[in-house]
Every structure is written in C-alpha cells, then in structure tokens.
Write a protein that holds these residues in place. Structure first.
Motif, PDB file in Angstrom:
ATOM      1  N   VAL A   1       0.904  -1.292   0.157  1.00 20.24           N
ATOM      2  CA  VAL A   1      -0.023   0.197  -0.071  1.00 20.24           C
ATOM      3  C   VAL A   1       0.961   0.959  -0.087  1.00 20.24           C
ATOM      4  O   VAL A   1       0.631   2.151  -0.748  1.00 20.24           O
ATOM      5  N   GLU A   2       1.980   1.282   0.847  1.00 19.21           N
ATOM      6  CA  GLU A   2       2.766   2.406   0.901  1.00 19.21           C
ATOM      7  C   GLU A   2       3.464   2.410  -0.571  1.00 19.21           C
ATOM      8  O   GLU A   2       3.578   3.623  -0.860  1.00 19.21           O
ATOM      9  N   SER A   3       3.810   1.477  -1.078  1.00 15.84           N
ATOM     10  CA  SER A   3       4.707   1.523  -2.148  1.00 15.84           C
ATOM     11  C   SER A   3       3.889   2.158  -3.249  1.00 15.84           C
ATOM     12  O   SER A   3       4.190   2.968  -4.036  1.00 15.84           O
ATOM     13  N   VAL A   4       2.533   1.721  -3.560  1.00 19.74           N
ATOM     14  CA  VAL A   4       1.515   2.161  -4.497  1.00 19.74           C
ATOM     15  C   VAL A   4       1.514   3.422  -4.266  1.00 19.74           C
ATOM     16  O   VAL A   4       1.228   4.501  -5.372  1.00 19.74           O
ATOM     17  N   LYS A   5       1.123   4.296  -3.157  1.00 23.54           N
ATOM     18  CA  LYS A   5       1.055   5.633  -2.654  1.00 23.54           C
ATOM     19  C   LYS A   5       2.262   6.187  -3.152  1.00 23.54           C
ATOM     20  O   LYS A   5       2.271   7.461  -3.890  1.00 23.54           O
ATOM     21  N   LEU A   6       3.389   5.959  -2.757  1.00 22.16           N
ATOM     22  CA  LEU A   6       4.698   6.535  -3.096  1.00 22.16           C
ATOM     23  C   LEU A   6       4.878   6.436  -4.747  1.00 22.16           C
ATOM     24  O   LEU A   6       5.301   7.548  -5.343  1.00 22.16           O
ATOM     25  N   GLY A   7       4.418   5.476  -5.415  1.00 28.21           N
ATOM     26  CA  GLY A   7       4.420   5.103  -6.777  1.00 28.21           C
ATOM     27  C   GLY A   7       3.892   6.331  -7.533  1.00 28.21           C
ATOM     28  O   GLY A   7       3.991   7.023  -8.457  1.00 28.21           O
ATOM     29  N   PHE A   8       2.468   6.434  -7.004  1.00 28.15           N
ATOM     30  CA  PHE A   8       1.604   7.574  -7.676  1.00 28.15           C
ATOM     31  C   PHE A   8       2.141   8.935  -7.559  1.00 28.15           C
ATOM     32  O   PHE A   8       2.328   9.813  -8.562  1.00 28.15           O
ATOM     33  N   GLN A   9       2.631   8.952  -6.056  1.00 30.87           N
ATOM     34  CA  GLN A   9       3.171  10.577  -5.938  1.00 30.87           C
ATOM     35  C   GLN A   9       4.363  10.726  -6.971  1.00 30.87           C
ATOM     36  O   GLN A   9       4.588  11.843  -7.347  1.00 30.87           O
ATOM     37  N   ALA A  10       5.165   9.670  -7.050  1.00 26.10           N
ATOM     38  CA  ALA A  10       6.430   9.862  -7.891  1.00 26.10           C
ATOM     39  C   ALA A  10       6.066  10.030  -9.289  1.00 26.10           C
ATOM     40  O   ALA A  10       6.821  11.056  -9.845  1.00 26.10           O
ATOM     41  N   LYS A  11       4.881   9.420  -9.755  1.00 22.79           N
ATOM     42  CA  LYS A  11       4.611   9.839 -11.170  1.00 22.79           C
ATOM     43  C   LYS A  11       3.911  11.187 -11.334  1.00 22.79           C
ATOM     44  O   LYS A  11       4.480  11.833 -12.453  1.00 22.79           O
ATOM     45  N   ILE A  12       3.191  11.606 -10.328  1.00 20.88           N
ATOM     46  CA  ILE A  12       2.805  13.126 -10.348  1.00 20.88           C
ATOM     47  C   ILE A  12       4.121  14.139 -10.480  1.00 20.88           C
ATOM     48  O   ILE A  12       4.116  14.974 -11.139  1.00 20.88           O
ATOM     49  N   VAL A  13       5.106  13.766  -9.557  1.00 20.36           N
ATOM     50  CA  VAL A  13       6.155  14.579  -9.396  1.00 20.36           C
ATOM     51  C   VAL A  13       6.956  14.797 -10.754  1.00 20.36           C
ATOM     52  O   VAL A  13       7.423  15.771 -11.194  1.00 20.36           O
TER      53      VAL A  13
ATOM     54  N   ALA B   1       5.801  -0.139 -10.384  1.00 22.35           N
ATOM     55  CA  ALA B   1       5.755  -1.214 -11.542  1.00 22.35           C
ATOM     56  C   ALA B   1       4.147  -2.104 -11.091  1.00 22.35           C
ATOM     57  O   ALA B   1       3.563  -2.304 -12.173  1.00 22.35           O
ATOM     58  N   ILE B   2       3.860  -1.948  -9.809  1.00 25.62           N
ATOM     59  CA  ILE B   2       2.358  -2.223  -9.672  1.00 25.62           C
ATOM     60  C   ILE B   2       1.373  -1.401 -10.311  1.00 25.62           C
ATOM     61  O   ILE B   2       0.429  -2.021 -11.023  1.00 25.62           O
ATOM     62  N   ILE B   3       1.713  -0.145 -10.425  1.00 25.61           N
ATOM     63  CA  ILE B   3       0.617   0.721 -11.072  1.00 25.61           C
ATOM     64  C   ILE B   3       0.595   0.449 -12.528  1.00 25.61           C
ATOM     65  O   ILE B   3      -0.522   0.555 -13.253  1.00 25.61           O
ATOM     66  N   ASP B   4       1.835   0.327 -13.036  1.00 17.66           N
ATOM     67  CA  ASP B   4       1.656   0.113 -14.372  1.00 17.66           C
ATOM     68  C   ASP B   4       1.352  -1.180 -14.931  1.00 17.66           C
ATOM     69  O   ASP B   4       0.722  -1.241 -16.115  1.00 17.66           O
ATOM     70  N   ALA B   5       1.324  -2.187 -14.008  1.00 20.06           N
ATOM     71  CA  ALA B   5       0.570  -3.752 -14.075  1.00 20.06           C
ATOM     72  C   ALA B   5      -0.883  -3.346 -14.092  1.00 20.06           C
ATOM     73  O   ALA B   5      -1.630  -4.114 -14.971  1.00 20.06           O
TER      74      ALA B   5
ATOM     75  N   LEU C   1      -2.987  -0.366 -14.289  1.00 22.70           N
ATOM     76  CA  LEU C   1      -3.622   0.414 -15.184  1.00 22.70           C
ATOM     77  C   LEU C   1      -4.177  -0.454 -16.419  1.00 22.70           C
ATOM     78  O   LEU C   1      -5.237  -0.072 -16.854  1.00 22.70           O
ATOM     79  N   PRO C   2      -3.342  -1.150 -17.044  1.00 20.99           N
ATOM     80  CA  PRO C   2      -4.036  -1.709 -18.275  1.00 20.99           C
ATOM     81  C   PRO C   2      -5.030  -2.670 -18.043  1.00 20.99           C
ATOM     82  O   PRO C   2      -6.024  -2.720 -18.844  1.00 20.99           O
ATOM     83  N   MET C   3      -5.101  -3.357 -16.959  1.00 18.66           N
ATOM     84  CA  MET C   3      -5.838  -4.263 -16.311  1.00 18.66           C
ATOM     85  C   MET C   3      -7.319  -3.503 -16.393  1.00 18.66           C
ATOM     86  O   MET C   3      -8.463  -3.874 -16.800  1.00 18.66           O
ATOM     87  N   GLN C   4      -7.260  -2.329 -15.695  1.00 17.15           N
ATOM     88  CA  GLN C   4      -8.367  -1.459 -15.276  1.00 17.15           C
ATOM     89  C   GLN C   4      -9.050  -1.059 -16.605  1.00 17.15           C
ATOM     90  O   GLN C   4     -10.116  -1.164 -16.784  1.00 17.15           O
ATOM     91  N   LYS C   5      -8.208  -0.561 -17.761  1.00  9.14           N
ATOM     92  CA  LYS C   5      -8.838  -0.218 -18.939  1.00  9.14           C
ATOM     93  C   LYS C   5      -9.213  -1.376 -19.537  1.00  9.14           C
ATOM     94  O   LYS C   5     -10.418  -1.076 -20.259  1.00  9.14           O
TER      95      LYS C   5
END
Length: 266
Positions: free
Chosen positions: A61-73, A241-245, A247-251
């Motif tokens: 959970v923490e990694s995904v939150k950081l991943g989202f923030q990193a992409k925004i930054v 990496a989790i987000i990238d995996a 998002l395509p599934m969500q689409k």
C-alpha cells in the motif's frame, strides 16, 4: 467479432472463480504451513504469520502511494524544466551528482521544480545543491533539508535563515551591487531581482569555502542518507511497477464493461 453478454458474463465468472480458488489455495497453503510448524515447534505462531501478512500488505500500500506521488512529481518536474528550456533528465542527474547521490529521485525533482519556480536557473540550482551538501555538515541536516532551507531563504530574502546555514551576507550591499551591475537603481529591483541579488551574494560568500566531504565522518553521514534514499527509490519503483501493471487491466475491464452495457442496450 461480437461478444454476447452471456459469453462475457461466463468469462468473467470463470476468471473470478479461478481467482477465488487461487486465493483459497494460497490461504490453505499458509494455514498448512502454520499448523505444520506448530506441530514441529510445539507452540502457536499464528501471530507471526498474521504480522508478516500485514507487513507485506502495508508495504505494498505504501509503495503504491509513493509510486503515484512519484509519477505526479515526474510529470510536474518535466513540465517545469521544459518551461525554462532545460533538459529534465540531465538536470536530475546533475543534481543527484551534486548531492553525492544522497537524495532520493522524487525529492530531487521536487526540490528542482520548486527552485525553478522561484526563478533559479538550472545551473544555479545545481550549484546550490553543492553548497547545501557542504553546509549540511555544519548544521547536522540532511542534504535535502539544507537545500530546501537555502533555496527558500533566498526566494524569501531571509538572511537570518542563511546565517543559520553558515552563510553570512550583507543584504543591502548585495542588492546595491546587483543593481549597479545591471545599471539600475535599488528601488527599481523587483522581488525576483532582489532574490537574484541574494543568490549572487550566497555564491560569493561560499566560493572556495565549501567543506571537504571526503572524510570519514562525512562519509558515514552520507552513507546513512544514501541508504534511506535508495530505500525510498526502491519502494517507489515497486509502486510504479504495480501501477503500470494494474492500469492496463483497469482499462481492459472498463472496455469489457462498456461492451457489456452496449450489448445489453441492443
């Protein structure tokens, strides 16, 4: 090829049952491991497994939150760098080198974007990171915190904050010198002009006076900061990496649902 609602539902039901069965098998396997160890060791370790599962969940959970923030930054930094005609990747690499690689990537981007927004050009930003690395030794701060303190003090013309960082300047002389250098009166300088005057005074005050960062004490200090930065980069990398995996599934799922709704309306 058209897909009927019935076929779509059957496919989703099949995949769902597979997922549930897989989750059940995994849970059963963990339960078997717990019981086997309890029989062998003679005591219950259920809480150990439970804590381990919670720890993994919290990490993800923490990694995904950081991943989202990193992409925004990353997006904000690239846009800011482009707006001033700078190469985002080159600036990021230069700042990391100037910091001694002790600042995690997202924080470097945040700091750089903030500095560029405050009117500093890329070369000045890198030079300030070198100064921050040196002055952090005096103040006991991290390089990241020292950089933020110095850039904010310059932008806000807070000479007292600079003095705390070990940088003493005469603000009146700095502003007068800068105005004279540019053929203007001091009263004609804008806030940005005054900040630039203080920036030049900071460069002059620290020229040739940066502390040696190649001694054992500093190496130990920076090793701790570098390890923390690497850990943050690792978590952000996992999250992205989790987000990238996902998002395509969500689409794909969204596409299937829209297809089902469209078919149902026929």
């Amino acid at each position: 090829m058209s897909v009927s609602v019935g076929d779509l539902r059957a496919t989703l039901d099949l995949e769902t049952s597979k997922f549930v069965k897989g989750a059940g098998d995994a849970e059963g396997a963990v339960g078997s491991m717990k019981r086997a160890f309890e029989i062998f060791a003679g005591f219950s370790i259920a809480h150990v497994f439970d804590e381990a599962v919670h720890a993994v969940k919290d990490f993800v959970v923490e990694s995904v939150k950081l991943g989202f923030q990193a992409k925004i930054v990353e997006h904000a930094f690239e846009a800011m760098a482009e707006s001033v005609g700078a190469n985002a990747h080159a600036l990021e690499a230069a700042l990391l080198r100037a910091s001694g690689n002790v600042v995690d990537t997202s924080n470097v981007m945040r700091a750089a974007a903030r500095a560029l927004q405050q009117g500093l050009d890329p070369a000045d930003t890198v030079r300030l990171m070198e100064i921050a690395r040196s002055q952090s030794i005096l103040t006991g701060q991290t390089v990241q915190d020292a950089f933020n303190s110095i850039t904010e003090a310059i932008a806000n013309q807070q000479t007292r904050a600079l003095k705390y960082m070990g940088i003493v300047i005469d603000v009146d002389k700095a502003v007068t010198d800068y105005a004279t250098q540019h053929g203007r009166l001091t009263k004609e300088l804008t806030e940005t002009g005054r900040a630039q005057a203080i920036l030049q005074a900071v460069f002059k005050a620290t020229e040739g006076k940066l502390l040696d960062t190649n001694n054992e004490t500093v190496r130990m200090k920076e090793a701790v900061e570098r390890a923390a930065a690497q850990w943050e980069n690792f978590k952000e990398g996992i999250g992205k990496a989790i987000i990238d995996a996902i998002l395509p599934m969500q689409k794909e799922l969204s596409f299937l649902v829209k297809g089902a709704l469209a078919a149902a309306s026929l």
